[in-house]
Scaffold this motif. Structure first.
Motif, PDB file in Angstrom:
ATOM      1  N   UNK A  30     -31.824 -27.787 -11.824  1.00  0.00           N
ATOM      2  CA  UNK A  30     -31.111 -28.350 -10.676  1.00  0.00           C
ATOM      3  C   UNK A  30     -31.546 -29.796 -10.474  1.00  0.00           C
ATOM      4  N   UNK A  31     -30.594 -30.668 -10.248  1.00  0.00           N
ATOM      5  CA  UNK A  31     -30.902 -32.069  -9.980  1.00  0.00           C
ATOM      6  C   UNK A  31     -29.812 -32.648  -9.095  1.00  0.00           C
ATOM      7  N   UNK A  32     -30.134 -33.761  -8.436  1.00  0.00           N
ATOM      8  CA  UNK A  32     -29.220 -34.410  -7.503  1.00  0.00           C
ATOM      9  C   UNK A  32     -28.758 -35.736  -8.076  1.00  0.00           C
ATOM     10  N   UNK A  33     -27.451 -35.995  -8.005  1.00  0.00           N
ATOM     11  CA  UNK A  33     -26.891 -37.238  -8.522  1.00  0.00           C
ATOM     12  C   UNK A  33     -25.652 -37.604  -7.703  1.00  0.00           C
ATOM     13  N   UNK A  34     -25.610 -38.847  -7.242  1.00  0.00           N
ATOM     14  CA  UNK A  34     -24.471 -39.365  -6.460  1.00  0.00           C
ATOM     15  C   UNK A  34     -24.144 -38.467  -5.263  1.00  0.00           C
ATOM     16  N   UNK A  35     -25.154 -37.996  -4.589  1.00  0.00           N
ATOM     17  CA  UNK A  35     -24.941 -37.164  -3.415  1.00  0.00           C
ATOM     18  C   UNK A  35     -24.492 -35.757  -3.718  1.00  0.00           C
ATOM     19  N   UNK A  36     -24.594 -35.343  -4.979  1.00  0.00           N
ATOM     20  CA  UNK A  36     -24.203 -33.994  -5.377  1.00  0.00           C
ATOM     21  C   UNK A  36     -25.411 -33.250  -5.938  1.00  0.00           C
ATOM     22  N   UNK A  37     -25.460 -31.967  -5.683  1.00  0.00           N
ATOM     23  CA  UNK A  37     -26.497 -31.117  -6.258  1.00  0.00           C
ATOM     24  C   UNK A  37     -25.883 -30.362  -7.434  1.00  0.00           C
ATOM     25  N   UNK A  38     -26.410 -30.641  -8.605  1.00  0.00           N
ATOM     26  CA  UNK A  38     -25.867 -30.066  -9.838  1.00  0.00           C
ATOM     27  C   UNK A  38     -26.888 -29.094 -10.411  1.00  0.00           C
ATOM     28  N   UNK A  39     -26.437 -27.929 -10.787  1.00  0.00           N
ATOM     29  CA  UNK A  39     -27.306 -26.932 -11.421  1.00  0.00           C
ATOM     30  C   UNK A  39     -26.586 -26.320 -12.614  1.00  0.00           C
ATOM     31  N   UNK A  40     -27.336 -26.022 -13.645  1.00  0.00           N
ATOM     32  CA  UNK A  40     -26.766 -25.394 -14.845  1.00  0.00           C
ATOM     33  C   UNK A  40     -27.874 -24.677 -15.597  1.00  0.00           C
ATOM     34  N   UNK A  41     -27.476 -23.890 -16.564  1.00  0.00           N
ATOM     35  CA  UNK A  41     -28.468 -23.165 -17.366  1.00  0.00           C
ATOM     36  C   UNK A  41     -29.043 -24.104 -18.418  1.00  0.00           C
ATOM     37  N   UNK A  42     -30.327 -24.011 -18.635  1.00  0.00           N
ATOM     38  CA  UNK A  42     -31.011 -24.933 -19.537  1.00  0.00           C
ATOM     39  C   UNK A  42     -30.670 -24.684 -21.011  1.00  0.00           C
ATOM     40  N   UNK A  43     -30.113 -23.521 -21.328  1.00  0.00           N
ATOM     41  CA  UNK A  43     -29.808 -23.196 -22.730  1.00  0.00           C
ATOM     42  C   UNK A  43     -28.814 -24.190 -23.326  1.00  0.00           C
ATOM     43  N   UNK A  44     -27.796 -24.574 -22.556  1.00  0.00           N
ATOM     44  CA  UNK A  44     -26.828 -25.547 -23.067  1.00  0.00           C
ATOM     45  C   UNK A  44     -27.453 -26.891 -23.348  1.00  0.00           C
ATOM     46  N   UNK A  45     -28.374 -27.316 -22.480  1.00  0.00           N
ATOM     47  CA  UNK A  45     -29.052 -28.602 -22.688  1.00  0.00           C
ATOM     48  C   UNK A  45     -29.897 -28.561 -23.955  1.00  0.00           C
ATOM     49  N   UNK A  46     -30.566 -27.442 -24.195  1.00  0.00           N
ATOM     50  CA  UNK A  46     -31.399 -27.305 -25.400  1.00  0.00           C
ATOM     51  C   UNK A  46     -30.544 -27.394 -26.662  1.00  0.00           C
ATOM     52  N   UNK A  47     -29.402 -26.740 -26.654  1.00  0.00           N
ATOM     53  CA  UNK A  47     -28.523 -26.770 -27.828  1.00  0.00           C
ATOM     54  C   UNK A  47     -27.985 -28.180 -28.059  1.00  0.00           C
ATOM     55  N   UNK A  48     -27.644 -28.894 -26.980  1.00  0.00           N
ATOM     56  CA  UNK A  48     -27.159 -30.266 -27.141  1.00  0.00           C
ATOM     57  C   UNK A  48     -28.243 -31.193 -27.684  1.00  0.00           C
ATOM     58  N   UNK A  49     -29.480 -30.988 -27.249  1.00  0.00           N
ATOM     59  CA  UNK A  49     -30.591 -31.788 -27.782  1.00  0.00           C
ATOM     60  C   UNK A  49     -30.772 -31.528 -29.278  1.00  0.00           C
ATOM     61  N   UNK A  50     -30.587 -30.275 -29.704  1.00  0.00           N
ATOM     62  CA  UNK A  50     -30.714 -29.961 -31.134  1.00  0.00           C
ATOM     63  C   UNK A  50     -29.629 -30.658 -31.946  1.00  0.00           C
ATOM     64  N   UNK A  51     -28.439 -30.862 -31.350  1.00  0.00           N
ATOM     65  CA  UNK A  51     -27.376 -31.580 -32.064  1.00  0.00           C
ATOM     66  C   UNK A  51     -27.754 -33.047 -32.273  1.00  0.00           C
TER      67      UNK A  51
END
Length: 248
Positions: free
Chosen positions: A95-116
C-alpha cells in the motif's frame, strides 16, 4: 680444387659426371626434405591454433548459454515466489499513497515485473558481450579452416566451424552427397543474433504482461481521507518552518 679440366674433391680424387649428378640429386632431396619438414611444422602449428580457437568458441558459447539459463532461472524463481505469495494475499499486499490516492496491490505482480526488467539486463550482457566475442572467434576459425585446413589437410569443402556456421545461418541448410565429396546447400539465411533477440523479447513481454495482469487484478485505489491529506499538508508546512528556523 681441380686437376686439369676435371673437378676434384677434398681428397684430390677427380669427380665423375655420375658423382656430380648424384650429389646434385642428394642436395635437391635434402632441400625438399627440409621444405617438407617446415610444411609439416606449419601444419602442426596451424592445427594447435585451430584447436585453441575451437576451445575459445566453446567457452563463449558456454557463457552465452549460462546467461540465458540465468534469465530463465530468475523468471522461474519470480513465478514460484509469486505463487507462494498469492496464498498469503493479505500479508503480501503493498500500500502506498500517490497524488492524494491510496493505492494497494498484491506484491506478486511487482515481483514478476521486476524479473522482466532483469531479462533486459541479461540480454544486454549476452548479445553485446558474449555473443560478439563468439562471433569473432567463429570468424577467425572460419578463416583458418578456409585458408589452411579445409583443402590441404581436411580435404573437405568446409571445416567444423564453417559447417556449424552454415547450418546455424540457414534455416534450410542440408548436405548434398556427390561423387567428389559433400556440398553444403541452403538459401534461406537467418541471423543467430535475431533468433536470440526473439527469445529474450518473448521472455520479456510474457513476464511483463503477466506482472501487469497480476498487479491489475489485485489493484485497489481509494481516495485519501480529507483529514489525512490535511494532516499531511500541516506536517509538511511544520517541517518547512522548522527548517527555516534552523537555517536562520
Amino acid at each position: 680444387m681441380s686437376d686439369g679440366d676435371h673437378p676434384v674433391g677434398a681428397d684430390g680424387l677427380p669427380f665423375s659426371e655420375h658423382n656430380l649428378e648424384k650429389l646434385a640429386w642428394e642436395k635437391k632431396a635434402h632441400e625438399l626434405s627440409l621444405s617438407q619438414e617446415r610444411e609439416i611444422e606449419l601444419i602442426k602449428i596451424r592445427k594447435e591454433i585451430w584447436e585453441k580457437t575451437i576451445d575459445t568458441q566453446m567457452h563463449f558459447n558456454d557463457m552465452s548459454g549460462k546467461s540465458r539459463q540465468l534469465g530463465i532461472s530468475l523468471v522461474i524463481a519470480a513465478l514460484g515466489l509469486a505463487v507462494v505469495l498469492l496464498y498469503r494475499r493479505e500479508d503480501a499486499t503493498v500500500t502506498f499513497s500517490i497524488f492524494g490516492l491510496i493505492v494497494s496491490t498484491h506484491i506478486s505482480g511487482i515481483i514478476v515485473m521486476i524479473s522482466s526488467i532483469s531479462i533486459l539486463a541479461i540480454k544486454q550482457l549476452d548479445l553485446e558481450v558474449y555473443h560478439k566475442m563468439l562471433r569473432g572467434a567463429v570468424a577467425f576459425g572460419e578463416e583458418i579452416e578456409t585458408m589452411h585446413l579445409s583443402k590441404d589437410v581436411l580435404k573437405t569443402e568446409k571445416g567444423l566451424t564453417g559447417a556449424i556456421s552454415h547450418f546455424s545461418r540457414h534455416s534450410d541448410a542440408s548436405l548434398l552427397k556427390c561423387g567428389d565429396g559433400s556440398h553444403y546447400i541452403g538459401s534461406k539465411r537467418v541471423n543467430a543474433a535475431d533468433k536470440i533477440r526473439r527469445f529474450y523479447s518473448i521472455a520479456f513481454f510474457a513476464t511483463l504482461i503477466l506482472g501487469v495482469c497480476l498487479t491489475g487484478t489485485f489493484l485497489n485505489v481509494k481516495s485519501a481521507p480529507s483529514g489525512a491529506v490535511q494532516n499531511t499538508q500541516t506536517d509538511s508546512k511544520n517541517g518547512q518552518q522548522s527548517t527555516e528556523k534552523s537555517g536562520s
